[in-house]
Design a protein around this motif. Sequence first.
Motif, PDB file in Angstrom:
ATOM      1  N   LYS A 268     -34.690  40.599  11.901  1.00 47.41           N
ATOM      2  CA  LYS A 268     -35.812  41.298  12.536  1.00 47.41           C
ATOM      3  C   LYS A 268     -36.902  40.033  12.999  1.00 47.41           C
ATOM      4  CE  LYS A 268     -37.190  45.933  11.705  1.00 47.41           C
ATOM      5  NZ  LYS A 268     -36.982  46.608  10.423  1.00 47.41           N
ATOM      6  N   PRO A 269     -37.296  39.106  12.313  1.00 46.85           N
ATOM      7  CA  PRO A 269     -38.265  38.050  12.600  1.00 46.85           C
ATOM      8  C   PRO A 269     -37.899  37.417  13.833  1.00 46.85           C
ATOM      9  CG  PRO A 269     -37.652  37.592  10.290  1.00 46.85           C
ATOM     10  CD  PRO A 269     -36.682  38.800  10.847  1.00 46.85           C
ATOM     11  N   TYR A 270     -36.570  37.244  14.201  1.00 43.52           N
ATOM     12  CA  TYR A 270     -35.832  36.734  15.423  1.00 43.52           C
ATOM     13  C   TYR A 270     -36.153  37.605  16.581  1.00 43.52           C
ATOM     14  CZ  TYR A 270     -34.599  32.698  12.599  1.00 43.52           C
ATOM     15  OH  TYR A 270     -34.701  31.543  11.910  1.00 43.52           O
ATOM     16  N   LYS A 271     -35.868  38.964  16.072  1.00 43.49           N
ATOM     17  CA  LYS A 271     -36.014  39.894  17.319  1.00 43.49           C
ATOM     18  C   LYS A 271     -37.297  39.849  17.910  1.00 43.49           C
ATOM     19  CE  LYS A 271     -33.693  43.600  19.127  1.00 43.49           C
ATOM     20  NZ  LYS A 271     -33.130  44.731  19.010  1.00 43.49           N
ATOM     21  N   ALA A 272     -38.305  39.871  17.199  1.00 42.88           N
ATOM     22  CA  ALA A 272     -39.664  39.602  17.440  1.00 42.88           C
ATOM     23  C   ALA A 272     -40.141  38.602  18.374  1.00 42.88           C
ATOM     24  CB  ALA A 272     -40.624  39.892  16.319  1.00 42.88           C
ATOM     25  N   ARG A 273     -39.246  37.620  18.369  1.00 40.52           N
ATOM     26  CA  ARG A 273     -39.378  36.466  19.104  1.00 40.52           C
ATOM     27  C   ARG A 273     -38.409  36.375  20.469  1.00 40.52           C
ATOM     28  NH1 ARG A 273     -41.366  35.904  14.763  1.00 40.52           N
ATOM     29  NH2 ARG A 273     -43.154  34.485  14.173  1.00 40.52           N
ATOM     30  N   ALA A 274     -37.651  37.369  20.506  1.00 39.62           N
ATOM     31  CA  ALA A 274     -36.364  37.636  21.635  1.00 39.62           C
ATOM     32  C   ALA A 274     -36.803  37.410  22.945  1.00 39.62           C
ATOM     33  CB  ALA A 274     -35.526  38.506  21.521  1.00 39.62           C
ATOM     34  N   PRO A 275     -38.078  38.172  23.318  1.00 37.75           N
ATOM     35  CA  PRO A 275     -38.484  38.069  24.656  1.00 37.75           C
ATOM     36  C   PRO A 275     -39.102  36.655  25.094  1.00 37.75           C
ATOM     37  CG  PRO A 275     -39.327  40.121  23.603  1.00 37.75           C
ATOM     38  CD  PRO A 275     -38.739  39.143  22.647  1.00 37.75           C
ATOM     39  N   LEU A 276     -39.719  35.932  24.019  1.00 36.72           N
ATOM     40  CA  LEU A 276     -40.276  34.715  24.537  1.00 36.72           C
ATOM     41  C   LEU A 276     -39.142  33.802  24.605  1.00 36.72           C
ATOM     42  CD1 LEU A 276     -42.622  32.763  24.904  1.00 36.72           C
ATOM     43  CD2 LEU A 276     -42.343  32.375  22.288  1.00 36.72           C
ATOM     44  N   SER A 277     -38.250  33.997  23.958  1.00 40.47           N
ATOM     45  CA  SER A 277     -36.706  33.120  23.941  1.00 40.47           C
ATOM     46  C   SER A 277     -36.290  33.203  25.309  1.00 40.47           C
ATOM     47  CB  SER A 277     -35.935  33.498  22.820  1.00 40.47           C
ATOM     48  OG  SER A 277     -34.640  33.405  23.123  1.00 40.47           O
TER      49      SER A 277
END
Lengths: 388, 241
Positions: free
Chosen positions: A81-90
């Motif tokens: 989950k914590p990474y999913k919140a950052r997926a768009p920026l990635s």
Amino acid sequence: MDALQKARRETRGFYLLTMLGALIVAMGLASAHYMEEHGHIVTGMNNQIVWGMPHVFAIFMIVSASGVLNVASIGSVFGQKPYKARAPLSGLLSIALLAGGLTVLMLDLGRPDRVIVAATHYNPTSVFAWNVLLYSGLFAFVGIYLWTLMEKRMNAWSKPAGLVVFVWRIILTTGTGMIFAFLVARQAYGTAILPPLFIVMSFAWGLAVFYIVQAALYGWNGLELDAAILKRMKNLLGLFVASVIYLVAAYHLTNLYFAKQAEFEKFILLEGGIYPLLFWGGYFFLGSLVPLFLVYFPGMGASRHVLFASLLVVAGSFCLLYVFIIGGQAFPLSIFPGYEVMSTFGDGQIANYTPSLPEILLGIGGLGVAFLITTVGVRALNFLPKDE
Amino acid sequence: MSGDLNRREFLRSSAMLAGLAVAPGVLLYDLAHGKDQPASSSVRWGMLIDTNQCEEGCDDCVKACNKENGLPGGTGPADEQWIRKVELKNIKTGKITSLPMMCQHCAEPPCVDVCPTGASFKRADGIVLVDRHLCIGCRYCMMACPYKARSFVHEPLHDQKPEVPRGKGTVESCTLCVQRIDRGENTTACAEACSKAGHKAILFGNLNDPDSEVSKRIREVASTRIRADLGLDPGLHYEGL
């Protein structure tokens, strides 16, 4: 009134950053124009060192473009989950870096005006030609992936789209490594360890770049990164940095074991002047050991330590690429094993290379392209990571 | 019925007219392009270089190449050199050898494999060339060539020879004097100059013809190819190495 003032201040800041980015891009474009007018004679490159500083910048950005997608992959493919919140920026950073890297590569061509020929005439045996498809594919797949993330009705598709991006980025970085792995006759290249090395390098460099951008965004918005997420990201960064050391060591140890490669290793690791200095001091000490210390040592690992570690990883990556690309060419080709060789064309001699200002500015211009795309993207769309 | 016939006649006369209009153009095109025969795979151009005859310090072949192909002849790191003299000293025995080095015209050329646009290509008769209209100047072929045979044009060009077109920002190398071969001549500028100097170290000819001088000699003497271990099947053979 307060909110209005804040909005005004943010807008002013945004325009300032955009202008700064545009200025850097303009300097890069002016350099490319100068190089095209006068020919590559105004660069430090020559018939011995045929790829120079622009390639160091371009390959850093192309490898990192795949690497920043770590965050998206861990979020969408492995369901964290914590990474999913950052997926768009990635995803945005991936597109920005790839665009920056390709801009530098294209503008460094001897005939940048003919770049369209690369699309109209295609040689299926060329790794470069494969890469043209891989790069275009990454733009397309990351674009679709971002759409599935940001359009609510498409959210259900984000997992399969993320999986396609994951597979594609691994193939893409394999392709980048193969550019060198397929060079049959150069001592520094022509080994199957390069594609996996490039993949692991992309993991480390991409995560470092992601962390730097995230820190800047959080700082800008007065936010603090959640301690648990910070811990995960810093441990992952440390693991990737250690993995790169492992594969770089395997590459050099293999070479050291082969008698025919001993001279080359002696050059790169001991006697080659700038190259051993950049390898040991730049890549190994500053770019790897110090970041590992900052990430893992008891009492370290605060967000500012991790930011500093990330900056050092990026600096170290430039050192490693400089040694790999330019040092690899500076060492003479072994055309006549067993002979001392002399000629007017640099046979048997260590080649000299001094990067010139235009080629460095072209490389920095590519970073400017990535910076500009990121700044405008983050401002125009909702890319700021939000934790629940 | 008669309308049908009319249409047929109309089509026939139109076709004839079109043919009449195009034919002189086709003839002129052929005239302008000289040879009407394409390169044939029944021929493989190559060389045997006798290093025992190659004189240390002599660079007549280099000068002749520069003159033939309109190269300025500079020897700086960014200057183009299609052929160069290499002096070798055997590390163990101290024996000195001198030889000319240029594109080896491989049967399996790495430069052709890696070229993204197909600008690097091998003709049917074995000559490896760069199509100056397709080369985008990426220099990947220079990275791939095991013989360092290629040069990149780093500066604007002046006074080019019409039959040897070159271009700033593109890659080039020895063409085995393809302009001569396509005129029907049977020697290269370097081989000719070497003979004129009395060394006769460079023997040029058709490797596929068992009766050619070069084929006969390759059968008679011990020769080797540079970096034969790479398996690229170069068209240049060296004797006395």
